[in-house]
Design a protein around this motif. Structure first.
Motif, PDB file in Angstrom:
ATOM      1  N   LEU A 189       0.882  -1.158   0.000  1.00 22.26           N
ATOM      2  CA  LEU A 189       0.000   0.000   0.000  1.00 22.26           C
ATOM      3  C   LEU A 189       0.923   1.212   0.000  1.00 22.26           C
ATOM      4  CD1 LEU A 189      -3.099   0.619   0.529  1.00 22.26           C
ATOM      5  CD2 LEU A 189      -2.409   0.991   2.880  1.00 22.26           C
ATOM      6  N   VAL A 190       0.796   2.078  -1.005  1.00 25.08           N
ATOM      7  CA  VAL A 190       1.670   3.251  -1.100  1.00 25.08           C
ATOM      8  C   VAL A 190       0.833   4.508  -0.977  1.00 25.08           C
ATOM      9  CG1 VAL A 190       3.343   4.507  -2.518  1.00 25.08           C
ATOM     10  CG2 VAL A 190       3.299   2.009  -2.588  1.00 25.08           C
ATOM     11  N   VAL A 191       1.211   5.377  -0.015  1.00 29.89           N
ATOM     12  CA  VAL A 191       0.543   6.668   0.157  1.00 29.89           C
ATOM     13  C   VAL A 191       1.494   7.723  -0.381  1.00 29.89           C
ATOM     14  CG1 VAL A 191      -0.461   8.283   1.800  1.00 29.89           C
ATOM     15  CG2 VAL A 191      -0.660   5.820   2.211  1.00 29.89           C
ATOM     16  N   LEU A 192       1.066   8.414  -1.441  1.00 26.83           N
ATOM     17  CA  LEU A 192       1.919   9.372  -2.135  1.00 26.83           C
ATOM     18  C   LEU A 192       1.355  10.774  -1.966  1.00 26.83           C
ATOM     19  CD1 LEU A 192       4.241   9.797  -4.341  1.00 26.83           C
ATOM     20  CD2 LEU A 192       2.374   9.667  -5.981  1.00 26.83           C
ATOM     21  N   LYS A 193       2.215  11.698  -1.558  1.00 24.58           N
ATOM     22  CA  LYS A 193       1.778  13.085  -1.364  1.00 24.58           C
ATOM     23  C   LYS A 193       2.599  13.961  -2.293  1.00 24.58           C
ATOM     24  CE  LYS A 193       2.557  16.490   2.191  1.00 24.58           C
ATOM     25  NZ  LYS A 193       2.989  16.669   3.564  1.00 24.58           N
ATOM     26  N   LYS A 194       1.908  14.686  -3.170  1.00 26.73           N
ATOM     27  CA  LYS A 194       2.612  15.608  -4.069  1.00 26.73           C
ATOM     28  C   LYS A 194       2.841  16.910  -3.316  1.00 26.73           C
ATOM     29  CE  LYS A 194       1.447  13.731  -8.455  1.00 26.73           C
ATOM     30  NZ  LYS A 194       2.224  13.727  -9.623  1.00 26.73           N
ATOM     31  N   GLN A 195       4.068  17.383  -3.348  1.00 24.18           N
ATOM     32  CA  GLN A 195       4.389  18.629  -2.663  1.00 24.18           C
ATOM     33  C   GLN A 195       4.684  19.710  -3.692  1.00 24.18           C
ATOM     34  OE1 GLN A 195       7.627  17.205  -0.164  1.00 24.18           O
ATOM     35  NE2 GLN A 195       6.227  17.076   1.564  1.00 24.18           N
ATOM     36  N   ASP A 237       6.447  12.807  -1.821  1.00 26.00           N
ATOM     37  CA  ASP A 237       6.761  12.211  -0.531  1.00 26.00           C
ATOM     38  C   ASP A 237       5.850  10.998  -0.392  1.00 26.00           C
ATOM     39  OD1 ASP A 237       7.597  11.767   2.085  1.00 26.00           O
ATOM     40  OD2 ASP A 237       6.087  13.118   2.930  1.00 26.00           O
ATOM     41  N   TRP A 238       6.405   9.829  -0.169  1.00 25.76           N
ATOM     42  CA  TRP A 238       5.547   8.656  -0.098  1.00 25.76           C
ATOM     43  C   TRP A 238       5.943   7.729   1.035  1.00 25.76           C
ATOM     44  CZ3 TRP A 238       9.267   9.126  -3.888  1.00 25.76           C
ATOM     45  CH2 TRP A 238      10.238   8.126  -3.931  1.00 25.76           C
ATOM     46  N   ASN A 239       4.969   6.959   1.468  1.00 28.21           N
ATOM     47  CA  ASN A 239       5.163   5.916   2.479  1.00 28.21           C
ATOM     48  C   ASN A 239       4.650   4.618   1.890  1.00 28.21           C
ATOM     49  OD1 ASN A 239       6.154   7.439   4.717  1.00 28.21           O
ATOM     50  ND2 ASN A 239       4.097   8.265   5.005  1.00 28.21           N
ATOM     51  N   THR A 240       5.435   3.571   2.049  1.00 33.98           N
ATOM     52  CA  THR A 240       5.023   2.252   1.578  1.00 33.98           C
ATOM     53  C   THR A 240       4.761   1.371   2.792  1.00 33.98           C
ATOM     54  OG1 THR A 240       6.379   2.478  -0.397  1.00 33.98           O
ATOM     55  CG2 THR A 240       5.688   0.253   0.179  1.00 33.98           C
ATOM     56  N   PHE A 241       3.617   0.712   2.793  1.00 34.23           N
ATOM     57  CA  PHE A 241       3.265  -0.200   3.875  1.00 34.23           C
ATOM     58  C   PHE A 241       3.083  -1.588   3.277  1.00 34.23           C
ATOM     59  CE2 PHE A 241       1.567   3.989   4.838  1.00 34.23           C
ATOM     60  CZ  PHE A 241       2.087   4.232   6.100  1.00 34.23           C
ATOM     61  N   THR A 242       3.745  -2.576   3.840  1.00 30.45           N
ATOM     62  CA  THR A 242       3.585  -3.954   3.357  1.00 30.45           C
ATOM     63  C   THR A 242       2.398  -4.588   4.067  1.00 30.45           C
ATOM     64  OG1 THR A 242       5.202  -4.674   4.994  1.00 30.45           O
ATOM     65  CG2 THR A 242       6.013  -4.291   2.754  1.00 30.45           C
ATOM     66  N   HIS A 243       1.837  -5.620   3.437  1.00 35.17           N
ATOM     67  CA  HIS A 243       0.610  -6.238   3.953  1.00 35.17           C
ATOM     68  C   HIS A 243       0.750  -6.730   5.386  1.00 35.17           C
ATOM     69  CE1 HIS A 243       1.892 -10.477   3.802  1.00 35.17           C
ATOM     70  NE2 HIS A 243       2.692 -10.040   2.849  1.00 35.17           N
ATOM     71  N   ASP A 244       1.959  -7.144   5.789  1.00 37.97           N
ATOM     72  CA  ASP A 244       2.110  -7.664   7.145  1.00 37.97           C
ATOM     73  C   ASP A 244       2.089  -6.562   8.208  1.00 37.97           C
ATOM     74  OD1 ASP A 244       4.540  -6.863   5.985  1.00 37.97           O
ATOM     75  OD2 ASP A 244       5.715  -8.062   7.385  1.00 37.97           O
ATOM     76  N   LYS A 245       2.196  -5.298   7.788  1.00 35.36           N
ATOM     77  CA  LYS A 245       2.133  -4.179   8.736  1.00 35.36           C
ATOM     78  C   LYS A 245       0.697  -3.671   8.916  1.00 35.36           C
ATOM     79  CE  LYS A 245       6.616  -3.712   9.295  1.00 35.36           C
ATOM     80  NZ  LYS A 245       7.132  -4.619  10.301  1.00 35.36           N
ATOM     81  N   ILE A 246      -0.216  -4.103   8.024  1.00 39.34           N
ATOM     82  CA  ILE A 246      -1.605  -3.667   8.112  1.00 39.34           C
ATOM     83  C   ILE A 246      -2.352  -4.643   9.007  1.00 39.34           C
ATOM     84  CG2 ILE A 246      -3.738  -3.248   6.839  1.00 39.34           C
ATOM     85  CD1 ILE A 246      -1.940  -2.622   4.384  1.00 39.34           C
ATOM     86  N   PHE A 273      -2.473   0.256  11.370  1.00 37.56           N
ATOM     87  CA  PHE A 273      -1.157  -0.317  11.082  1.00 37.56           C
ATOM     88  C   PHE A 273      -0.529  -0.865  12.362  1.00 37.56           C
ATOM     89  CE2 PHE A 273      -1.713   2.931   7.793  1.00 37.56           C
ATOM     90  CZ  PHE A 273      -1.471   2.157   6.660  1.00 37.56           C
ATOM     91  N   GLU A 274       0.437  -1.756  12.165  1.00 41.13           N
ATOM     92  CA  GLU A 274       1.209  -2.265  13.301  1.00 41.13           C
ATOM     93  C   GLU A 274       1.974  -1.081  13.880  1.00 41.13           C
ATOM     94  OE1 GLU A 274       4.849  -4.692  12.553  1.00 41.13           O
ATOM     95  OE2 GLU A 274       3.529  -6.295  13.272  1.00 41.13           O
ATOM     96  N   LYS A 275       1.988  -0.934  15.178  1.00 47.91           N
ATOM     97  CA  LYS A 275       2.658   0.177  15.873  1.00 47.91           C
ATOM     98  C   LYS A 275       2.032   1.489  15.466  1.00 47.91           C
ATOM     99  CE  LYS A 275       6.938  -2.346  16.356  1.00 47.91           C
ATOM    100  NZ  LYS A 275       8.313  -2.472  16.017  1.00 47.91           N
TER     101      LYS A 275
END
Length: 134
Positions: free
Chosen positions: A94-100, A106-115, A132-134
């Protein structure tokens, strides 16, 4: 002497039963081994099925989203910005992308095991919570 004879008879019966049981177990073992060999020899024929299924792979889905501020992010309050959410089901990402400004990203990638959990809002139809985990 009759008691001794019946004891011997019981012992012989027991030995006979054990012998039959040993033969039975041996035949089961041979059948299991044969089944395993058949399965392992058939294994090379199995991969073509997943390959043909993979031809219909799930494309990466992209959504325009607005992030909702949670209490943990109160320090980041500002204008609600638009983000791009990309969901790669097969890659498990899962990738959250923010256009600045200045076309930076600026993006954050979350793998399925962290959700940990997806929560669909019952009040707002197009709102999804992601834990998310943590």
């Amino acid at each position: 002497q009759t008691a001794g004879q019946s004891g011997e008879q019981e012992l012989e019966n027991l030995v006979l039963k054990l012998s039959v049981l040993k033969d039975f177990l041996s035949s089961i073992e041979k059948k299991a081994l044969k089944a395993l060999q058949e399965m392992s020899s058939a294994t090379p024929a199995v991969p073509p099925q997943p390959l043909s299924r993979k031809a219909k792979s799930i494309p990466v889905q992209t959504f325009e989203v607005k992030l909702d501020i949670t209490l943990g992010d109160l320090t980041k309050i500002g204008k609600s910005q638009k983000y791009t959410l990309s969901v790669d089901v097969e890659g498990g990402k899962l990738v959250v992308l923010k256009k600045q400004k200045d076309s930076q990203e600026d993006w954050n990638t979350f793998t399925h095991d962290k959700i940990r959990q997806l929560i669909k809002s019952q009040r707002v139809q197009n709102k999804l919570g992601i834990v998310f985990e943590k």
